[in-house]
Design an enzyme around this catalytic site. Sequence first.
Site, short mmCIF file in Angstrom:
data_model
loop_
_atom_site.label_atom_id
_atom_site.label_comp_id
_atom_site.label_asym_id
_atom_site.label_seq_id
_atom_site.Cartn_x
_atom_site.Cartn_y
_atom_site.Cartn_z
N SER A 126 0.83 -1.21 0.00
CA SER A 126 0.00 0.00 0.00
C SER A 126 0.86 1.26 0.00
CB SER A 126 -0.97 0.00 1.18
OG SER A 126 -0.40 -0.56 2.31
N HIS A 142 -3.17 -3.26 -5.85
CA HIS A 142 -3.54 -2.79 -4.52
C HIS A 142 -5.03 -3.06 -4.27
CE1 HIS A 142 -3.62 0.85 -1.53
NE2 HIS A 142 -3.54 -0.30 -0.91
N GLU A 202 -6.50 -0.88 -7.27
CA GLU A 202 -5.63 0.16 -7.83
C GLU A 202 -4.46 -0.59 -8.49
OE1 GLU A 202 -3.91 2.72 -4.80
OE2 GLU A 202 -4.07 4.46 -6.11
N ASN A 251 -3.95 6.39 -1.27
CA ASN A 251 -3.46 6.89 0.02
C ASN A 251 -2.97 8.33 -0.03
OD1 ASN A 251 -4.05 4.68 1.61
ND2 ASN A 251 -2.24 3.58 0.90
N1 LIG Z 1 -4.83 -4.39 5.93
C1 LIG Z 1 -5.22 -3.51 5.02
O1 LIG Z 1 -6.23 -2.80 5.18
C2 LIG Z 1 -4.45 -3.36 3.74
C3 LIG Z 1 -5.07 -2.75 2.64
C4 LIG Z 1 -4.40 -2.69 1.42
C5 LIG Z 1 -3.11 -3.20 1.32
N2 LIG Z 1 -2.51 -3.77 2.42
C6 LIG Z 1 -1.15 -4.32 2.26
O2 LIG Z 1 -1.24 -5.73 2.16
C7 LIG Z 1 -0.06 -6.34 2.69
C8 LIG Z 1 -0.44 -7.34 3.77
O3 LIG Z 1 -1.14 -6.68 4.79
P1 LIG Z 1 -2.08 -7.46 5.83
O4 LIG Z 1 -2.88 -6.41 6.50
O5 LIG Z 1 -2.75 -8.60 5.14
O6 LIG Z 1 -0.97 -8.03 6.84
P2 LIG Z 1 -1.15 -9.22 7.91
O7 LIG Z 1 -0.12 -8.99 8.94
O8 LIG Z 1 -2.58 -9.39 8.29
O9 LIG Z 1 -0.76 -10.53 7.05
C9 LIG Z 1 0.53 -10.79 6.54
C10 LIG Z 1 0.76 -12.29 6.53
O10 LIG Z 1 2.00 -12.55 5.87
C11 LIG Z 1 2.62 -13.63 6.54
N3 LIG Z 1 4.04 -13.70 6.22
C12 LIG Z 1 5.09 -13.05 6.78
N4 LIG Z 1 6.24 -13.42 6.18
C13 LIG Z 1 5.91 -14.30 5.21
C14 LIG Z 1 6.64 -15.04 4.25
N5 LIG Z 1 7.97 -14.94 4.19
N6 LIG Z 1 5.96 -15.85 3.40
C15 LIG Z 1 4.62 -15.95 3.46
N7 LIG Z 1 3.87 -15.28 4.37
C16 LIG Z 1 4.51 -14.48 5.22
C17 LIG Z 1 2.33 -13.37 8.02
O11 LIG Z 1 2.51 -14.56 8.79
C18 LIG Z 1 0.88 -12.89 7.95
O12 LIG Z 1 -0.05 -13.97 8.07
C19 LIG Z 1 0.81 -5.17 3.20
O13 LIG Z 1 1.71 -4.83 2.18
C20 LIG Z 1 -0.21 -4.05 3.42
O14 LIG Z 1 0.37 -2.77 3.30
C21 LIG Z 1 -3.16 -3.88 3.61
#
Ligand SMILES: NC(=O)c1ccc[n+]([C@@H]2O[C@H](COP(=O)([O-])OP(=O)(O)OC[C@H]3O[C@@H](n4cnc5c(N)ncnc54)[C@H](O)[C@@H]3O)[C@@H](O)[C@H]2O)c1
Length: 287
Positions: A122, A143, A155, A193
Amino acid sequence: MTLDTIRTVAVLGAGTMGNGIAHVFARCGYNVILRDLEESLLTRARDTIAKNLDREAKKGKIAEGEQSKILTHIHTTTDFSEIARADFAVEAVPERLDLKLSVLREADKLLRPGAILASNTSSISVTTLAAATSRPDRFIGMHFMNPVPVMPLIEVIRALQTSEDIFQATMALCERLEKKPVAVNDAPGFVSNRVLLPMINEAAFAVMEGVATAEAVDSIMKLGMNHPMGPLELADFIGLDVCVHILDVLHDGFGDSKYRACPLLRKMVAAGWLGRKSGRGFYAYAK
Ligand SMILES: NC(=O)c1ccc[n+]([C@@H]2O[C@H](COP(=O)([O-])OP(=O)(O)OC[C@H]3O[C@@H](n4cnc5c(N)ncnc54)[C@H](O)[C@@H]3O)[C@@H](O)[C@H]2O)c1
């Protein structure tokens, strides 16, 4: 690369976003390989997907009884090497540059040369991520919005190196997922964002300066601007730590003081008041 050659999709990370991304690909008939580090995380992701599919069946979005069929499209694994058979991979690991670079480099080694690699970042430069792989022309930002199965927008961010073919294939893929892709070029905060966070930040400044309460700020934006959620309610939903992090990315990326994070946001983060996930932010939540 034609759209029809994409059959199997790897999703790296089964957290908030990864389980939603796996859900929408499986719902549209793709074979999904969902990878995380521990079995317990994959079990939790599968339970969340099952619960969300049940909700969709109740609402008539999918046919009653479809849930189990959709779930059979999702193969969960802790073994990274299993992603080798994917035609398309979406990375959704936590928002840390070092972690993303290491996961993407590993995925790049495992995937066949023709496969496309996408990141759900993001805020990190998609151009920087693309440059860390041997396939920068086949790299793109995708995104998704939270909650992924519900929100229509994707996005689509073109890295400087993304080829026209890969861009077109990704846009078409988003349509197949029944989402609405909107294309942007790589820049700090992309568009979503870059536009949203200054509004949230300004709302926090208004509260900090005593112009109005959080409730009043949110009411004004809901009742007067027709926003479904007020900016501070939304900030609590996103996580105040995430908001500060994205503001810092905008501030660093543009070097413009207009993106300076509101001191009240920083103070709340320091107190552990992160929003919904911690039970307290601008509002209090039952845990
Ligand atoms: N949460 C939101 O609202 C949102 C919205 C848009 C984009 N994002 C983006 O999405 C991405 C993930 O965010 P999230 O909120 O799902 O995070 P999260 O912490 O809920 O999930 C991330 C997952 O990745 C796993 N992980 C860590 N290292 C790993 C590896 N080497 N191989 C495989 N899995 C691994 C973790 O164990 C965890 O389960 C980030 O880049 C975030 O910026 C998040």
